[in-house]
Design an enzyme around this catalytic site. Structure first.
Site, PDB file in Angstrom:
ATOM      1  N   GLU A  69      31.352  -8.270   4.249  1.00 38.97           N
ATOM      2  CA  GLU A  69      30.830  -9.202   3.245  1.00 38.97           C
ATOM      3  C   GLU A  69      31.808  -9.332   2.091  1.00 38.97           C
ATOM      4  O   GLU A  69      32.728  -8.542   1.952  1.00 38.97           O
ATOM      5  CB  GLU A  69      29.438  -8.780   2.770  1.00 38.97           C
ATOM      6  CG  GLU A  69      29.348  -7.440   2.099  1.00 38.97           C
ATOM      7  CD  GLU A  69      27.903  -7.111   1.690  1.00 38.97           C
ATOM      8  OE1 GLU A  69      27.057  -8.017   1.719  1.00 38.97           O
ATOM      9  OE2 GLU A  69      27.652  -5.960   1.348  1.00 38.97           O
TER      10      GLU A  69
ATOM     11  N   ASN B  77      16.737  -7.976   3.001  1.00 41.45           N
ATOM     12  CA  ASN B  77      17.016  -6.667   2.416  1.00 41.45           C
ATOM     13  C   ASN B  77      15.753  -5.817   2.379  1.00 41.45           C
ATOM     14  O   ASN B  77      14.679  -6.295   2.037  1.00 41.45           O
ATOM     15  CB  ASN B  77      17.576  -6.833   1.002  1.00 41.45           C
ATOM     16  CG  ASN B  77      18.979  -7.402   1.026  1.00 41.45           C
ATOM     17  OD1 ASN B  77      19.932  -6.719   1.371  1.00 41.45           O
ATOM     18  ND2 ASN B  77      19.081  -8.683   0.696  1.00 41.45           N
TER      19      ASN B  77
ATOM     20  N   ASP C 114      23.534  -1.598   5.272  1.00 38.65           N
ATOM     21  CA  ASP C 114      24.117  -2.450   4.228  1.00 38.65           C
ATOM     22  C   ASP C 114      25.054  -1.647   3.326  1.00 38.65           C
ATOM     23  O   ASP C 114      24.903  -0.435   3.179  1.00 38.65           O
ATOM     24  CB  ASP C 114      22.971  -3.038   3.378  1.00 38.65           C
ATOM     25  CG  ASP C 114      23.403  -4.274   2.612  1.00 38.65           C
ATOM     26  OD1 ASP C 114      24.565  -4.693   2.752  1.00 38.65           O
ATOM     27  OD2 ASP C 114      22.557  -4.830   1.873  1.00 38.65           O
TER      28      ASP C 114
ATOM     29  N   GLU D 210      21.847 -14.380   5.393  1.00 41.04           N
ATOM     30  CA  GLU D 210      21.166 -13.325   4.666  1.00 41.04           C
ATOM     31  C   GLU D 210      20.264 -13.979   3.618  1.00 41.04           C
ATOM     32  O   GLU D 210      20.681 -14.906   2.920  1.00 41.04           O
ATOM     33  CB  GLU D 210      22.158 -12.385   3.973  1.00 41.04           C
ATOM     34  CG  GLU D 210      21.450 -11.329   3.120  1.00 41.04           C
ATOM     35  CD  GLU D 210      22.379 -10.298   2.474  1.00 41.04           C
ATOM     36  OE1 GLU D 210      23.609 -10.456   2.586  1.00 41.04           O
ATOM     37  OE2 GLU D 210      21.849  -9.353   1.859  1.00 41.04           O
TER      38      GLU D 210
ATOM     39  N   GLU E  30      18.277  -5.125   6.565  1.00 45.96           N
ATOM     40  CA  GLU E  30      19.419  -4.465   5.931  1.00 45.96           C
ATOM     41  C   GLU E  30      18.928  -3.291   5.087  1.00 45.96           C
ATOM     42  O   GLU E  30      18.230  -3.479   4.095  1.00 45.96           O
ATOM     43  CB  GLU E  30      20.193  -5.448   5.049  1.00 45.96           C
ATOM     44  CG  GLU E  30      20.797  -6.600   5.827  1.00 45.96           C
ATOM     45  CD  GLU E  30      21.806  -7.406   4.996  1.00 45.96           C
ATOM     46  OE1 GLU E  30      22.054  -7.044   3.828  1.00 45.96           O
ATOM     47  OE2 GLU E  30      22.334  -8.390   5.542  1.00 45.96           O
TER      48      GLU E  30
HETATM   49  P1  C2E Z   1      23.811  -7.396  -1.174  1.00 42.93           P
HETATM   50  O1  C2E Z   1      22.681  -7.184  -0.225  1.00 42.93           O
HETATM   51  O2  C2E Z   1      25.046  -6.594  -0.950  1.00 42.93           O
HETATM   52  O3  C2E Z   1      24.101  -8.943  -1.119  1.00 42.93           O
HETATM   53  C1  C2E Z   1      25.373  -9.496  -1.196  1.00 42.93           C
HETATM   54  C2  C2E Z   1      25.692  -9.949  -2.570  1.00 42.93           C
HETATM   55  O4  C2E Z   1      27.056 -10.356  -2.633  1.00 42.93           O
HETATM   56  C3  C2E Z   1      24.880 -11.173  -3.006  1.00 42.93           C
HETATM   57  O5  C2E Z   1      24.703 -11.086  -4.405  1.00 42.93           O
HETATM   58  C4  C2E Z   1      25.824 -12.301  -2.720  1.00 42.93           C
HETATM   59  O6  C2E Z   1      25.564 -13.452  -3.485  1.00 42.93           O
HETATM   60  C5  C2E Z   1      27.149 -11.687  -3.101  1.00 42.93           C
HETATM   61  N1  C2E Z   1      28.281 -12.319  -2.427  1.00 42.93           N
HETATM   62  C6  C2E Z   1      28.268 -12.989  -1.264  1.00 42.93           C
HETATM   63  N2  C2E Z   1      29.504 -13.411  -0.945  1.00 42.93           N
HETATM   64  C7  C2E Z   1      30.319 -12.981  -1.933  1.00 42.93           C
HETATM   65  C8  C2E Z   1      31.735 -13.120  -2.179  1.00 42.93           C
HETATM   66  O7  C2E Z   1      32.507 -13.701  -1.397  1.00 42.93           O
HETATM   67  N3  C2E Z   1      32.224 -12.554  -3.296  1.00 42.93           N
HETATM   68  C9  C2E Z   1      31.418 -11.893  -4.177  1.00 42.93           C
HETATM   69  N4  C2E Z   1      31.980 -11.353  -5.267  1.00 42.93           N
HETATM   70  N5  C2E Z   1      30.099 -11.746  -3.982  1.00 42.93           N
HETATM   71  C10 C2E Z   1      29.548 -12.297  -2.865  1.00 42.93           C
HETATM   72  P2  C2E Z   1      23.292 -11.349  -5.029  1.00 42.93           P
HETATM   73  O8  C2E Z   1      22.606 -12.451  -4.315  1.00 42.93           O
HETATM   74  O9  C2E Z   1      23.515 -11.454  -6.488  1.00 42.93           O
HETATM   75  O10 C2E Z   1      22.498 -10.022  -4.701  1.00 42.93           O
HETATM   76  C11 C2E Z   1      22.894  -8.805  -5.258  1.00 42.93           C
HETATM   77  C12 C2E Z   1      22.130  -7.682  -4.629  1.00 42.93           C
HETATM   78  O11 C2E Z   1      20.764  -7.766  -4.943  1.00 42.93           O
HETATM   79  C13 C2E Z   1      22.172  -7.715  -3.108  1.00 42.93           C
HETATM   80  O12 C2E Z   1      23.343  -7.149  -2.669  1.00 42.93           O
HETATM   81  C14 C2E Z   1      20.954  -6.897  -2.772  1.00 42.93           C
HETATM   82  O13 C2E Z   1      21.267  -5.534  -2.845  1.00 42.93           O
HETATM   83  C15 C2E Z   1      20.021  -7.241  -3.875  1.00 42.93           C
HETATM   84  N6  C2E Z   1      19.036  -8.219  -3.406  1.00 42.93           N
HETATM   85  C16 C2E Z   1      19.118  -9.570  -3.399  1.00 42.93           C
HETATM   86  N7  C2E Z   1      17.968 -10.084  -2.909  1.00 42.93           N
HETATM   87  C17 C2E Z   1      17.164  -9.059  -2.590  1.00 42.93           C
HETATM   88  C18 C2E Z   1      15.857  -8.937  -2.037  1.00 42.93           C
HETATM   89  O14 C2E Z   1      15.167  -9.908  -1.706  1.00 42.93           O
HETATM   90  N8  C2E Z   1      15.359  -7.679  -1.857  1.00 42.93           N
HETATM   91  C19 C2E Z   1      16.094  -6.582  -2.177  1.00 42.93           C
HETATM   92  N9  C2E Z   1      15.565  -5.387  -1.956  1.00 42.93           N
HETATM   93  N10 C2E Z   1      17.303  -6.654  -2.685  1.00 42.93           N
HETATM   94  C20 C2E Z   1      17.852  -7.880  -2.894  1.00 42.93           C
HETATM   95 CA    CA Z   2      22.191  -7.100   1.766  1.00 39.84          CA
HETATM   96 CA    CA Z   3      25.634  -5.746   0.926  1.00 39.76          CA
END
Ligand code: C2E
Ligand code: CA
Ligand code: CA
Length: 562
Positions: free
Chosen positions: A514, A395, A457, A336, A427
Site C-alpha cells: 500500500e 478494517n 494489515d 478497501e 484487514e
Molecule cells: P490503513 O488501513 O492503513 O489505510 C490506508 C491509508 O493510507 C488510508 O488512509 C489511505 O487513504 C492512505 N493511502 C492510500 N494510498 C496512499 C498513498 O499512496 N500514499 C499515502 N501517503 N497514503 C495513502 P485513511 O483513509 O486516512 O485511513 C487511515 C487509517 O484509518 C487506516 O489505515 C485505518 O487504519 C483507519 N481506518 C480507516 N477507516 C477505518 C474503518 O472503517 N475502521 C477502522 N477500524 N479503521 C479505519
Molecule cells: Ca487497512
Molecule cells: Ca494499512
C-alpha cells in the site's frame, strides 16, 4: 499473666496494681473483649513484647510501683513497633490537670473513677475502630512496590502543599514508560518490577527526602515540583542520554504548570499524563508541556466524542473506496473501504483524526459494524446490477477481535445481504496479536473456516514477529507503506521488501503493497514479485459513486465479452 474469658478476637491489656480496681475493670471489659492483666509497667512491657500484634487497646493506671504509668507510656511511644497502640489512662480524680497530664504523655484517652461500664465499653470500641481505620489508611498511603505515595494520598499531599504555600508556583511532573508492556513480555515481570523501583529511585533523587512523589498506575509516576526548578530539570531530562539502570527504557515526561489552583488535583494529574501520552512514539521528544495547543486538541477531541453517536445515527459517516490492482495485468482486483466523516461543524474529517479516539473510547466497534454493513449492502447491489464480482476489504480493529461474537456477526451480515464470505476481506493489524496472541489465532481460524479472507494489515509497522506469521493463519500480507516509501531501487541490493515478499510466498501468502505513489515504486514492486498494489498512483480513496464509474468500465468489458 491471666487470660480471662475465652479468646474472642480483640484483646485489651489492663495495667493496674490495685487488685480490686483491676477486678472491676476486668469484669466490665471481658463482656466484650479478651483481657490480659499486668500488675505494673514492667510486666506490661514483657507481655507486649510477645503479644503486641494482638493487643488492640491498653488501659493504664498511672500510679504504680516498679514502673509507673508515665514511664511505661514513654517507653511505649518510643518503640515504633507498638507506638500505634491506643492507651486509655485511668486515674483516681477527674481533675483537668490529671487529664492534661495524661494526654501530654501520649495517652489517647482518659477515664476517671468511679468506672461507668457503658461509657468504658463505648470508649474502648471507638478507640479500637479508629485505630483499625488508621491502619487501613496507612496501607493505602504508600505504594507497596516502590514505597512512594499512593495516588489518593498524593492528591491529598499536593492539596495540602498548595494550601500551605500560596506564594510558590508549582507544576505536576509525570512520567510514563514507553512500551512497558513489551518490556515486561520480553524480560519478565521481575525485571519489570525492578525497572519500576529504579524509576521510583529516580523520583526520590529528583525530589529529595521531602518530595511529594507517587506511583499512579503500573508504570506511571508523578511528583509535585516547584516551577523555578523546571528549566534545569528539563535541561537534564530532555537529553537522549539513558538513565543508569534503565538502559532499555525510554521515559516520556509530561509537565502541567499549575496556574489555577481551583482545578482539582486529579484533573491536573490527568492533564500531565495527557501530554506525556501525546508524545508517545515520537522518537526524539522526551518531554511534553501542557499548553494551549494541547488544550485545543483536547477540546476538539471532546467535541468529536460528544457528537459521534449522533453522527452515526444521522448518517454523517460515509464509506470511501480505494481500488486495489493486480500487478500481473493491471486490472482492478478489489478495494478497501475507508471511513470518512462529514461533520456539520468540523467539516470533512479523515480517519486519522477520529479512529484513534474511537479506539480509545470503544466507539470503533460501532463504526466498524456500520462500515461493514454499508460494504455488504454495496456488494449486494453490485451483484444485482451485474457489476464484476470484486472483493472489498474492511478494517477490523483490535477491539472487534475481542468481541466474542465477531465470527457470528460477520456470517450473519453476509447472509443477510446474500453475498459470499470470500467477497469480504478482513484487514486485521498485528497489535491485536501482541496483546493477546491466543485470541487472535482462534478468531482468525474461525473466520477462515467460515470462508472469509484474512489480511494482515500494516505489516512491518509495529513489532511484527515472524512467530506471528507462523501462528496466525492469514491469507494475505499487506505491507505497510513505509516499506515501499523507504525502499531504495538500487539494483542488486538485497532489499528488505524482496525478503518479505519471498517469505510470504514461502508461507503461501499473497502480498499487497500500500502507499504506492510513483511509477518507479510500482516497477520496483513488480520486480520483487509483489502481487497487488494500492495507492495514490492508481487512485485515491473515492466516494462510492466515483468508484462505481471505475467498476462500470469492468462491467462494460463483461458485457462486451458476452
Ligand atoms: P490503513 O488501513 O492503513 O489505510 C490506508 C491509508 O493510507 C488510508 O488512509 C489511505 O487513504 C492512505 N493511502 C492510500 N494510498 C496512499 C498513498 O499512496 N500514499 C499515502 N501517503 N497514503 C495513502 P485513511 O483513509 O486516512 O485511513 C487511515 C487509517 O484509518 C487506516 O489505515 C485505518 O487504519 C483507519 N481506518 C480507516 N477507516 C477505518 C474503518 O472503517 N475502521 C477502522 N477500524 N479503521 C479505519
Ligand atoms: Ca487497512
Ligand atoms: Ca494499512
Amino acid at each position: 499473666v491471666l487470660f480471662r474469658s475465652d479468646f474472642r478476637g480483640k484483646c485489651i491489656l489492663l495495667v493496674e496494681d490495685n487488685e480490686l480496681n483491676r477486678e472491676l475493670l476486668c469484669q466490665i471489659l471481658s463482656q466484650e473483649y479478651d483481657v490480659i492483666e499486668a500488675e505494673n509497667g514492667q510486666v506490661a512491657l514483657e507481655i507486649l513484647k510477645e503479644h503486641k500484634n494482638s493487643i488492640s487497646l491498653i488501659f493504664l493506671d498511672v500510679v504504680m510501683p516498679v514502673m509507673d504509668g508515665y514511664t511505661f507510656l514513654n517507653r511505649l511511644r518510643s518503640d515504633s513497633s507498638m507506638s500505634f497502640i491506643p492507651v486509655v489512662v485511668t486515674t483516681q480524680s477527674s481533675s483537668e490537670e490529671d487529664e492534661v497530664n495524661a494526654l501530654s504523655h501520649g495517652a489517647t484517652d482518659f477515664v476517671p473513677k468511679p468506672y461507668r461500664p457503658q461509657i468504658i465499653l463505648h470508649r474502648a470500641a471507638n478507640l479500637i475502630e479508629l485505630r483499625e481505620n488508621a491502619a487501613m489508611v496507612n496501607q493505602f498511603m504508600y505504594d507497596r512496590l516502590t514505597g512512594l505515595f499512593s495516588r489518593e494520598y498524593f492528591y491529598q499531599k499536593v492539596q495540602e502543599r498548595l494550601n500551605e504555600s500560596t506564594g510558590t508556583s508549582y507544576a505536576i511532573v509525570c512520567s510514563n514508560v514507553e512500551n512497558f508492556k513489551v518490556y515486561n513480555d520480553i524480560f519478565g515481570i521481575r525485571a519489570g518490577d525492578e525497572v519500576l523501583r529504579r524509576i521510583a529511585d529516580l523520583f526520590r533523587e529528583m525530589m529529595g527526602e521531602n518530595g511529594i512523589c507517587a506511583r499512579y498506575g503500573t508504570d506511571r509516576f508523578l511528583c509535585l515540583m516547584r516551577q523555578e526548578r523546571l528549566p534545569e530539570w528539563m535541561r537534564v531530562h530532555s537529553s537522549a542520554e539513558k538513565l543508569p539502570g534503565l538502559s532499555n527504557i525510554e521515559l516520556k515526561w509530561g509537565v502541567y504548570k499549575i496556574s489555577n489552583r481551583a482545578v482539582p488535583v486529579e484533573k491536573m494529574c490527568d492533564r500531565a499524563f495527557l501530554v506525556a501520552d501525546s508524545i508517545k512514539g515520537r522518537y526524539n521528544q522526551r518531554i511534553g508541556i501542557y499548553d494551549d495547543v494541547l488544550r485545543d486538541k483536547l477540546l476538539r477531541e471532546q467535541a468529536i466524542t460528544e457528537s459521534m453517536e449522533t453522527a452515526l445515527a444521522e448518517g454523517q459517516f460515509s464509506v470511501y473506496l480505494q481500488p486495489k490492482y493486480w500487478l500481473q495485468n493491471d486490472t482492478m482486483a478489489g478495494a478497501e473501504a475507508l471511513a470518512r466523516w462529514i461533520h456539520p461543524e468540523l467539516g470533512f474529517m479523515n480517519p486519522g483524526e477520529f479512529i484513534p479516539l474511537f479506539e480509545k473510547n470503544g466507539f470503533i466497534t460501532k463504526l466498524d459494524r456500520y462500515v461493514w454493513e454499508q460494504t455488504c449492502k454495496k456488494l449486494q447491489q453490485w451483484r444485482q446490477e451485474g457489476y464484476p464480482d470484486i472483493a472489498v476489504s474492511v478494517n477490523v480493529s483490535r477491539a472487534d477481535v475481542y468481541q466474542e461474537d465477531l465470527p457470528e456477526t460477520m456470517s450473519s451480515l453476509v447472509a443477510q445481504y446474500g453475498i459470499e464470505p470470500r467477497q469480504l476481506h478482513l484487514e486485521l493489524t498485528e497489535s491485536a496479536y501482541t496483546e493477546n496472541p491466543n485470541q487472535i489465532i482462534a478468531v482468525v481460524d474461525e473466520l477462515r473456516n467460515r470462508g472469509f479472507v484474512i489480511e494482515m494489515d500494516d505489516f512491518g509497522s509495529g513489532y511484527s514477529s515472524l512467530n506471528m506469521l507462523n501462528q496466525v493463519h492469514f491469507d494475505i500480507l499487506k505491507l505497510d507503506m513505509k516499506f515501499i516509501q523507504t525502499e531504495t531501487a538500487k539494483p542488486g541490493e538485497m532489499s528488505i521488501m524482496r525478503f518479505v515478499v519471498n517469505l510470504a510466498k514461502w508461507l503461501n501468502l499473497s502480498t499487497v503493497a500500500e502507499g504506492v505513489e510513483t511509477k518507479a515504486q510500482l516497477e520496483r514492486l513488480r520486480d520483487v514479485g509483489c502481487d497487488y498494489a494500492q495507492g495514490y498512483y492508481f487512485s485515491r480513496p473515492l466516494p462510492v459513486q466515483e468508484f462505481e464509474k471505475l467498476l462500470a468500465a469492468g462491467k462494460k468489458r463483461l458485457e462486451d465479452e458476452e
